[in-house]
Design an enzyme around this catalytic site. Structure first.
Site, PDB file in Angstrom:
ATOM      1  N   ASP A  45     -29.557 -17.790 -36.099  1.00 55.45           N
ATOM      2  CA  ASP A  45     -28.308 -18.038 -35.570  1.00 55.45           C
ATOM      3  C   ASP A  45     -28.543 -17.550 -34.287  1.00 55.45           C
ATOM      4  O   ASP A  45     -27.639 -17.728 -33.625  1.00 55.45           O
ATOM      5  CB  ASP A  45     -27.014 -17.629 -36.445  1.00 55.45           C
ATOM      6  CG  ASP A  45     -27.279 -16.028 -36.791  1.00 55.45           C
ATOM      7  OD1 ASP A  45     -28.271 -15.265 -36.306  1.00 55.45           O
ATOM      8  OD2 ASP A  45     -26.253 -15.491 -37.516  1.00 55.45           O
ATOM      9  N   SER A  46     -29.618 -16.974 -33.663  1.00 58.48           N
ATOM     10  CA  SER A  46     -29.733 -16.792 -32.315  1.00 58.48           C
ATOM     11  C   SER A  46     -29.611 -17.989 -31.604  1.00 58.48           C
ATOM     12  O   SER A  46     -29.424 -17.872 -30.202  1.00 58.48           O
ATOM     13  CB  SER A  46     -31.150 -16.052 -32.179  1.00 58.48           C
ATOM     14  OG  SER A  46     -32.055 -16.670 -32.894  1.00 58.48           O
ATOM     15  N   ASP A  84     -30.886 -19.616 -41.121  1.00 55.73           N
ATOM     16  CA  ASP A  84     -29.732 -18.376 -41.210  1.00 55.73           C
ATOM     17  C   ASP A  84     -28.585 -18.986 -41.974  1.00 55.73           C
ATOM     18  O   ASP A  84     -27.887 -20.298 -41.453  1.00 55.73           O
ATOM     19  CB  ASP A  84     -29.557 -18.073 -39.728  1.00 55.73           C
ATOM     20  CG  ASP A  84     -30.137 -16.672 -39.622  1.00 55.73           C
ATOM     21  OD1 ASP A  84     -30.415 -15.993 -40.549  1.00 55.73           O
ATOM     22  OD2 ASP A  84     -30.235 -16.466 -38.355  1.00 55.73           O
ATOM     23  N   LYS A 114     -31.623 -17.055 -45.023  1.00 52.81           N
ATOM     24  CA  LYS A 114     -31.536 -15.666 -44.892  1.00 52.81           C
ATOM     25  C   LYS A 114     -30.057 -15.218 -44.261  1.00 52.81           C
ATOM     26  O   LYS A 114     -29.034 -16.054 -44.030  1.00 52.81           O
ATOM     27  CB  LYS A 114     -32.343 -15.411 -43.485  1.00 52.81           C
ATOM     28  CG  LYS A 114     -32.305 -14.051 -43.026  1.00 52.81           C
ATOM     29  CD  LYS A 114     -33.150 -13.601 -41.720  1.00 52.81           C
ATOM     30  CE  LYS A 114     -32.866 -14.239 -40.486  1.00 52.81           C
ATOM     31  NZ  LYS A 114     -31.615 -13.574 -39.942  1.00 52.81           N
ATOM     32  N   GLU A 116     -27.452 -11.748 -43.702  1.00 55.98           N
ATOM     33  CA  GLU A 116     -27.570 -10.306 -43.235  1.00 55.98           C
ATOM     34  C   GLU A 116     -26.574  -9.506 -44.389  1.00 55.98           C
ATOM     35  O   GLU A 116     -25.836  -9.634 -44.844  1.00 55.98           O
ATOM     36  CB  GLU A 116     -26.779 -10.188 -42.082  1.00 55.98           C
ATOM     37  CG  GLU A 116     -27.360 -10.949 -40.770  1.00 55.98           C
ATOM     38  CD  GLU A 116     -26.680 -10.896 -39.532  1.00 55.98           C
ATOM     39  OE1 GLU A 116     -25.816 -10.190 -39.276  1.00 55.98           O
ATOM     40  OE2 GLU A 116     -27.399 -11.603 -38.606  1.00 55.98           O
ATOM     41  N   GLU A 183     -34.496  -5.322 -38.438  1.00 61.46           N
ATOM     42  CA  GLU A 183     -34.303  -5.355 -36.960  1.00 61.46           C
ATOM     43  C   GLU A 183     -33.558  -3.915 -36.399  1.00 61.46           C
ATOM     44  O   GLU A 183     -32.942  -3.365 -36.939  1.00 61.46           O
ATOM     45  CB  GLU A 183     -33.026  -6.450 -36.746  1.00 61.46           C
ATOM     46  CG  GLU A 183     -32.902  -6.567 -35.207  1.00 61.46           C
ATOM     47  CD  GLU A 183     -32.115  -7.953 -34.930  1.00 61.46           C
ATOM     48  OE1 GLU A 183     -31.699  -8.963 -35.831  1.00 61.46           O
ATOM     49  OE2 GLU A 183     -31.813  -8.136 -33.709  1.00 61.46           O
TER      50      GLU A 183
HETATM   51  O1  KIV Z   1     -31.166 -15.419 -35.757  1.00 66.85           O
HETATM   52  C1  KIV Z   1     -32.230 -14.692 -35.493  1.00 66.85           C
HETATM   53  O2  KIV Z   1     -32.998 -15.305 -34.461  1.00 66.85           O
HETATM   54  C2  KIV Z   1     -32.760 -13.866 -36.099  1.00 66.85           C
HETATM   55  C3  KIV Z   1     -33.918 -12.840 -35.909  1.00 66.85           C
HETATM   56  C4  KIV Z   1     -33.549 -12.206 -34.900  1.00 66.85           C
HETATM   57  C5  KIV Z   1     -34.416 -12.293 -36.909  1.00 66.85           C
HETATM   58  O3  KIV Z   1     -31.912 -13.411 -37.171  1.00 66.85           O
END
Ligand code: KIV
Length: 279
Positions: A45-46, A84, A114, A116, A183
């Protein structure tokens, strides 16, 4: 080379092989990372920050992730693609988490999801895993909670926080996660967690003792320079290269030296002569 699976990732840890992972948000980047032999691609989600220009990951939606995920899946021949679950796509209920995990797998083509959180999401992780969807955990600095954490800073430095992170990592493993991202965690704590867990840890800003490393593509290629985190190593300065190339292009168009004959095509002159006499 065959498609990478969760078994391969587990075996890499068992054999002491480090696991490289990188984010990807489009077809071209996925192809390049795949050809470079990177086994794990993360549609993180970055993308909210480095692709969509938001100031955090919080605005990212399921539709955003699905859109980019589909492109990455088309480009990833061998790599395993992790997607994500964005903010509030899994926190409301286990049913919601299952529905959205299924969308990422079924509609988007991801091989794993993934999310959190540690102990507080363990029951959710367990249920997703029971449905046959591999889950990667993510603890330490969890960007979706940035408003509660009050900034992007190292997590787990104090005794209580460190113990909680260890407990979170263990809870994710017990819930059936096949790997966990750490992280912004101190190197020594990340080392301890990596030793304690049988599943691989994938670090970002968590030092060299993790079983694998993940980097945001735009950080490591020097594409996103508004904010370069301490943990990011620039393996290239593509931002500069692109800016120079674009400025040269603009200049050449301006002075009329682009395009030349080489970049153009011609037609039969007689047709042109016929056209010229038409009213
Ligand atoms: O969204 C992302 O890029 C991440 C990484 C920082 C692990 O979750």
């Amino acid at each position: 080379m065959a498609k990478i699976t969760v078994r391969d990732i587990a075996q890499m840890k068992a054999k002491g092989e480090k696991i490289p992972m990188v984010t990807a948000y489009d077809y071209t980047a996925a192809r390049l990372a795949d050809e470079a032999g990177i086994p794990l691609l993360l549609v993180g989600d970055s993308l909210g920050m480095v692709v969509l220009g938001y100031d955090s990951t919080i605005q990212v939606t399921m539709e955003d992730v699905l859109h980019h995920l589909k492109a990455v899946v088309r480009g990833a021949k061998n790599a395993m693609v992790v997607a994500d679950l964005p903010f509030m796509s899994y926190q409301i209920s286990i049913e919601q988490a299952l529905t959205n995990s299924a969308r990422l797998i079924q509609e988007g083509g991801a091989h794993s999801v993934k999310l959190e959180g540690g102990e507080r999401v363990a029951a959710t992780v367990e249920r997703i895993v029971q449905c046959g969807i591999p889950v990667m955990g993510h603890i330490g600095l969890t960007p979706q909670s940035i408003n509660a954490l009050g900034g992007y800073r190292v997590q787990g430095r104090g005794r209580r926080d460190a113990a909680r992170l260890l407990q979170d990592a263990q809870a994710l493993q017990e819930a059936g996660a096949y790997a966990v991202v750490l992280e912004l965690v101190p190197t020594q704590l990340a080392g301890l967690i990596s030793q304690r867990l049988s599943i691989p840890t994938i670090g970002i800003g968590a030092g060299p003792e993790c079983d694998g490393q993940v980097q945001v593509l735009h950080d490591m290629l020097g594409l996103y320079t508004e904010f370069v985190p301490k943990h990011a190593k620039q393996y290239a300065k593509l931002g500069e290269t692109m800016r120079e190339a674009l400025a040269r292009y603009a200049h050449e168009v301006g002075e009329g030296t682009f395009p030349t004959e080489k970049e153009s095509s011609t037609m039969d002159e007689s047709i042109l002569e016929e056209l010229a006499v038409l009213p």
